[in-house]
Design a protein around this motif. Sequence first.
Motif, short mmCIF file in Angstrom:
data_model
loop_
_atom_site.label_atom_id
_atom_site.label_comp_id
_atom_site.label_asym_id
_atom_site.label_seq_id
_atom_site.Cartn_x
_atom_site.Cartn_y
_atom_site.Cartn_z
N MET A 1 -1.07 11.68 -6.47
CA MET A 1 0.37 11.19 -6.43
C MET A 1 0.79 10.17 -7.23
SD MET A 1 1.18 11.72 -2.29
CE MET A 1 0.32 12.53 -1.51
N ALA A 2 1.53 10.18 -8.02
CA ALA A 2 2.08 8.83 -8.76
C ALA A 2 2.70 7.82 -8.12
CB ALA A 2 3.11 9.18 -10.05
N SER A 3 2.45 6.36 -7.85
CA SER A 3 2.85 5.48 -7.23
C SER A 3 4.53 5.25 -7.10
CB SER A 3 2.26 4.07 -7.53
OG SER A 3 2.69 3.77 -8.65
N HIS A 4 4.87 5.80 -8.16
CA HIS A 4 6.59 5.59 -8.34
C HIS A 4 7.05 7.12 -8.10
CE1 HIS A 4 6.41 1.62 -8.59
NE2 HIS A 4 5.76 1.49 -9.49
N ASP A 5 6.45 8.07 -7.56
CA ASP A 5 6.99 9.40 -7.40
C ASP A 5 8.25 9.49 -6.70
OD1 ASP A 5 5.42 12.60 -6.12
OD2 ASP A 5 7.32 11.90 -6.53
N LEU A 6 9.27 9.86 -7.31
CA LEU A 6 10.65 10.02 -6.64
C LEU A 6 10.77 10.57 -5.37
CD1 LEU A 6 12.74 11.07 -9.80
CD2 LEU A 6 12.50 8.84 -8.92
N ARG A 7 9.70 11.52 -4.97
CA ARG A 7 9.83 11.94 -3.70
C ARG A 7 9.79 10.94 -2.86
NH1 ARG A 7 5.53 16.43 -4.01
NH2 ARG A 7 4.46 14.78 -5.19
N TRP A 8 9.13 9.87 -2.90
CA TRP A 8 9.14 8.93 -1.96
C TRP A 8 10.08 8.38 -1.44
CZ3 TRP A 8 5.19 9.37 0.77
CH2 TRP A 8 3.68 9.54 0.49
N ARG A 9 11.22 8.21 -2.31
CA ARG A 9 12.63 7.55 -2.18
C ARG A 9 12.92 8.14 -0.85
NH1 ARG A 9 15.11 6.51 -8.11
NH2 ARG A 9 13.30 5.50 -8.88
N ALA A 11 11.44 9.84 1.43
CA ALA A 11 10.68 9.62 2.62
C ALA A 11 10.90 8.24 3.05
CB ALA A 11 9.27 9.94 2.14
N LEU A 12 10.97 7.13 2.21
CA LEU A 12 11.20 5.81 2.66
C LEU A 12 12.69 5.88 3.09
CD1 LEU A 12 9.70 4.03 -0.41
CD2 LEU A 12 9.04 3.75 1.83
N ARG A 134 -5.99 2.73 9.86
CA ARG A 134 -4.48 2.95 10.18
C ARG A 134 -3.91 1.52 10.10
NH1 ARG A 134 -3.73 4.77 16.08
NH2 ARG A 134 -1.50 4.67 15.26
N VAL A 135 -4.48 0.46 10.39
CA VAL A 135 -4.16 -0.79 10.18
C VAL A 135 -3.79 -1.18 8.57
CG1 VAL A 135 -4.44 -3.52 10.53
CG2 VAL A 135 -5.10 -1.80 12.07
N ARG A 136 -2.61 -1.46 8.07
CA ARG A 136 -2.30 -1.54 6.93
C ARG A 136 -1.92 -2.87 6.18
NH1 ARG A 136 -4.92 1.67 4.91
NH2 ARG A 136 -3.80 2.05 3.08
N ALA A 137 -1.61 -3.73 7.23
CA ALA A 137 -1.12 -5.09 6.91
C ALA A 137 -0.93 -6.13 7.97
CB ALA A 137 0.14 -5.09 6.20
N VAL A 138 -1.16 -7.35 7.78
CA VAL A 138 -0.94 -8.39 8.79
C VAL A 138 -0.03 -9.29 8.64
CG1 VAL A 138 -2.12 -10.15 10.22
CG2 VAL A 138 -3.35 -8.09 9.29
N GLY A 139 0.92 -9.53 9.68
CA GLY A 139 1.95 -10.65 9.40
C GLY A 139 1.71 -11.61 10.35
N HIS A 370 5.99 -4.64 3.88
CA HIS A 370 4.94 -4.29 2.84
C HIS A 370 4.56 -2.58 2.95
CE1 HIS A 370 1.66 -4.98 0.17
NE2 HIS A 370 0.71 -4.35 1.04
N VAL A 371 4.32 -2.11 4.16
CA VAL A 371 3.94 -0.83 4.25
C VAL A 371 5.11 0.20 3.70
CG1 VAL A 371 3.11 0.90 5.90
CG2 VAL A 371 2.30 -1.53 6.12
N LEU A 372 6.34 -0.10 4.05
CA LEU A 372 7.36 0.84 3.69
C LEU A 372 7.83 0.59 2.42
CD1 LEU A 372 9.04 1.18 7.23
CD2 LEU A 372 7.63 2.69 6.11
N THR A 373 6.97 0.84 1.32
CA THR A 373 7.34 0.84 -0.11
C THR A 373 6.73 1.97 -0.55
OG1 THR A 373 5.13 -0.46 -0.70
CG2 THR A 373 7.41 -1.71 0.04
N GLU A 374 6.95 2.29 -1.87
CA GLU A 374 6.26 3.39 -2.73
C GLU A 374 4.92 3.17 -2.86
OE1 GLU A 374 8.66 3.31 -6.35
OE2 GLU A 374 10.12 4.92 -5.53
N ASP A 375 4.44 1.85 -3.04
CA ASP A 375 3.06 1.68 -3.35
C ASP A 375 2.40 1.77 -1.88
OD1 ASP A 375 3.20 1.36 -5.95
OD2 ASP A 375 3.35 -0.71 -5.88
N GLY A 376 3.06 1.28 -0.94
CA GLY A 376 2.41 1.21 0.35
C GLY A 376 2.27 2.59 0.82
N LEU A 377 3.20 3.61 0.65
CA LEU A 377 2.98 4.97 1.01
C LEU A 377 1.97 5.57 0.11
CD1 LEU A 377 6.66 6.34 2.12
CD2 LEU A 377 4.68 5.09 3.76
#
Length: 386
Positions: A1-9, A11-12, A134-139, A370-377
Amino acid sequence: MASHDLRWRGALAVLREMRRDPGVTRAAVAQRLGLSSGSATEIIARLRELALLAERPAAVSGRGRPTTVLGPHPYGPVVVAVDLRQQDWRCAVAALDRGLEIVDRGGHASREPARVTGEIARAVRRVRDRLGDRVRAVGVAVAGTVQEGRVVQAATLGWDAVDLGALAPGLPLMVGNDATLSGVAEARYGAAAQARTALHVTIEVGVGGTLVVGGDPVSGATGAGGEFGHLPFGEAWLRCPCGARGCWDLVVDGRAIARHLGAPPPADPRTYAEQALARAADDTAVHSAVVLTARSFAAGLAGLINALDPDVVTLGGLAEPLRAAAAAPFDAVLSDGLMRFRRAGPPRLVAAALGADGALHGAAAIALDHVLTEDGLDAWGRLPDR
């Protein structure tokens, strides 16, 4: 999947709506986003397949086609949120609907930075051992000044620059000031959720906060903005642990109450202030000290309102109890400090809704951002079991 796949929009948009409004139904999301039934079905099926979303039947209410409630997938991505405070730390896990589960905590047996960060790093590692990829980032919310994602000074902890990178090796790490992140959480999900421009002010050890516009903090050129406690609203002869003189910090918390009572500086200013506020109604001397402290708080708050022009002011930590313990003197000083044109319609002052968990919610928020971005997904979708 391309990181900027329009389908992510699409979904996001669905995932962000689920995050903004936990327990939202599929029908409500489709209506809010202007999605046709077919588009909503396609997007949600894709999110289920990728373990990003789960559905359960909604309660039946009146006529119409049955719908479902959207929630995070039980095996979906999560983030770790850490609240590093003056006396202790807490670690929580948050799913995509921002629901928090506190999983670990500890007091500071030592203020040595390596000891404190080592304990927190072990707590984060335990979460990763249990939940894996499952752990994708730390804040991390920290009681200190944060510049460009790095702690540059934490006066109440006795720290100068401290590197927190070892907390989560191999994972994206987002760091913010605790008062700033509490304000972000209040503006997005709490007492200021309907405001365009919200001022958050909290008293713990000193005073901190942030101005939040459109859900994002106004944090300056390097991220170190919002250090309200170090405005020169205090006594010029008082030297602050930060290195400056006259800081507002020193006239609004337990240190100020102790000084007015002729007592030595307390080791734990927050607990000292809590105890003083509890005694104020029955002890004349304590009440007088509380009134003087509340007046100092009101005078500085008026200055912030004049300068920043918020729709609403949320009061966190001990700010609301301090105001309530000396309501009449506080209100008089606040009104006197406002510019004349503001007095007829000052911004609302409301208690923060998220309480002691505000900084944890804010730490989870920046990690989920950070997770809920096109790159994150896209990164989630590339995992071997997706």
